[in-house]
Scaffold this motif. Sequence first.
Motif, PDB file in Angstrom:
ATOM      1  N   THR A 151     -14.806   3.685   0.961  1.00 61.11           N
ATOM      2  CA  THR A 151     -14.289   4.281   2.593  1.00 61.11           C
ATOM      3  C   THR A 151     -15.161   4.434   3.838  1.00 61.11           C
ATOM      4  O   THR A 151     -14.603   3.400   5.116  1.00 61.11           O
ATOM      5  N   HIS A 179       0.662  -1.315   0.214  1.00 62.83           N
ATOM      6  CA  HIS A 179       0.024   0.096   0.266  1.00 62.83           C
ATOM      7  C   HIS A 179       0.745   1.255  -0.155  1.00 62.83           C
ATOM      8  O   HIS A 179       1.785   1.301   1.040  1.00 62.83           O
ATOM      9  N   THR A 181      -6.610   3.757  -6.360  1.00 64.36           N
ATOM     10  CA  THR A 181      -7.514   4.444  -5.403  1.00 64.36           C
ATOM     11  C   THR A 181      -7.845   5.493  -5.195  1.00 64.36           C
ATOM     12  O   THR A 181      -7.009   6.482  -4.444  1.00 64.36           O
TER      13      THR A 181
HETATM   14  C1  HCA Z   1      -7.302   3.844   4.314  1.00 62.53           C
HETATM   15  C2  HCA Z   1      -8.772   3.827   3.265  1.00 62.53           C
HETATM   16  C3  HCA Z   1      -8.588   2.462   2.251  1.00 62.53           C
HETATM   17  C4  HCA Z   1      -7.587   2.600   1.279  1.00 62.53           C
HETATM   18  C5  HCA Z   1      -8.062   1.193  -0.296  1.00 62.53           C
HETATM   19  C6  HCA Z   1      -7.261   1.116  -1.062  1.00 62.53           C
HETATM   20  C7  HCA Z   1     -10.133   3.190   2.003  1.00 62.53           C
HETATM   21  O1  HCA Z   1      -7.296   2.407   5.315  1.00 62.53           O
HETATM   22  O2  HCA Z   1      -6.204   4.394   3.588  1.00 62.53           O
HETATM   23  O3  HCA Z   1      -6.084   1.552  -1.331  1.00 62.53           O
HETATM   24  O4  HCA Z   1      -7.704   0.902  -1.461  1.00 62.53           O
HETATM   25  O5  HCA Z   1     -10.735   1.864   2.497  1.00 62.53           O
HETATM   26  O6  HCA Z   1     -10.385   4.229   0.573  1.00 62.53           O
HETATM   27  O7  HCA Z   1      -8.225   1.319   3.297  1.00 62.53           O
END
Ligand code: HCA
Length: 389
Positions: free
Chosen positions: A166, A70, A134
């Motif tokens: 989210t 990530h 995302t």
């Molecule tokens: C986060 C938010 C996330 C990101 C999802 C992704 C979300 O915890 O950073 O990067 O695809 O729910 O938007 O989990």
Amino acid sequence: MVSIFDATLREGEQTPGVYFPEHVKLEIANQLDKLGVAYIEAGHPLISNEIYTAVKHIAAQPLKSLVGAHSRSLQQDVDAALECGVKFLGIFYCVSDERLKHVFKTDLNGAVKQITDVIAYAKKMNPKLLIRFTPEDTVRSDFYNVVNVATEAVNAGADIISIADTTGFMIPHTEHNMYDYVKRLKDSLASKNVYPKIAVHCHNDLGLAVANAFEGFRAGAEIIDASVLGLGERAGIVDLATLLGILTQGFNGEHQWNLEQLIPLYKIVSHYADVSIPVNSPVVGKNAFKHCAGVHTHAAQLNPLHYQSIDPRPFGRIMEISLDHMSGISSIKCSLEKIGEAELDQELVKEVLVKVKEVGQSGRTVSLEELAMIANWVKKLNEEIKNVS
Ligand code: HCA
Ligand code: CU
């Protein structure tokens, strides 16, 4: 068939109090690989040295699943992920005007530049890297912004656009539903000549994560994010076992998952996360295939499908009969057969039933071991009565 993106090691560790030490992370990744998920999100390397090392070690495993990291839309995050040797990168950034202005002190143009620069940089450093972008809180952000940013992200090198719910905002069959959203986004991107794969990342704040993910799938999403036990921020995300139950039993098709890995995987995650598996959890819960009321147990013994629509066996489980205050004579007989007491006299079987119900009323179920004790006790009592008379 849809691909599963497992986020247990990243989103799952955003469950308050959950942290998997590196050796446990490695084992979870290996089990996810054996289960056959397409993607494993191993963590966000810049969060800590420990996560950085764990991501690096998981990425070095000879796994079939694609291991990824990530990353914020920042070059330093991308550099750390690349050093770890991951094969995919999940880059995220917010696209809501309000948040861009107040949190990031920028605007949409600034965000587009930052996102595309980072994606182009990552692709230049490793052209084989699979990139998912995302737009955080996708579904509550301005649709125009999402389409614009997604288009630019794909043009800069992103392969997958993930639609993030989210905050668990979407509700099927309302004006904000995942089916219409995915369709509309795919159409809008196609009109701009971009055709990324679409993923859905659904949070479970309203208990609708799985339903929303399926709405997305029905509308053409090809990747669904999930985690073991649905672990994640707040109420978590899609529960992997529920998802696999639906995908393998609800669609009658061939599938690529090694389902008997599911229970061992849940046991290890549950143990190290210190989050118990709810007894009534689909597929993996202790009671998921256990029948209780007399009417149910009688019919289920003739044919389990009378009271089950999914088959426990592919998951390494069996249909079970609960022995408790609800039990009827057929449950007792069937269980007595299992412990070699099929010949017990009909009158004694009734006495066993009375005792089982009594134990059940105290709030316990009777195990087969305890049933054997009850059968012995009933036989003994009867012999004594016979001897006296
Ligand atoms: C986060 C938010 C996330 C990101 C999802 C992704 C979300 O915890 O950073 O990067 O695809 O729910 O938007 O989990
Ligand atoms: Cu999330």
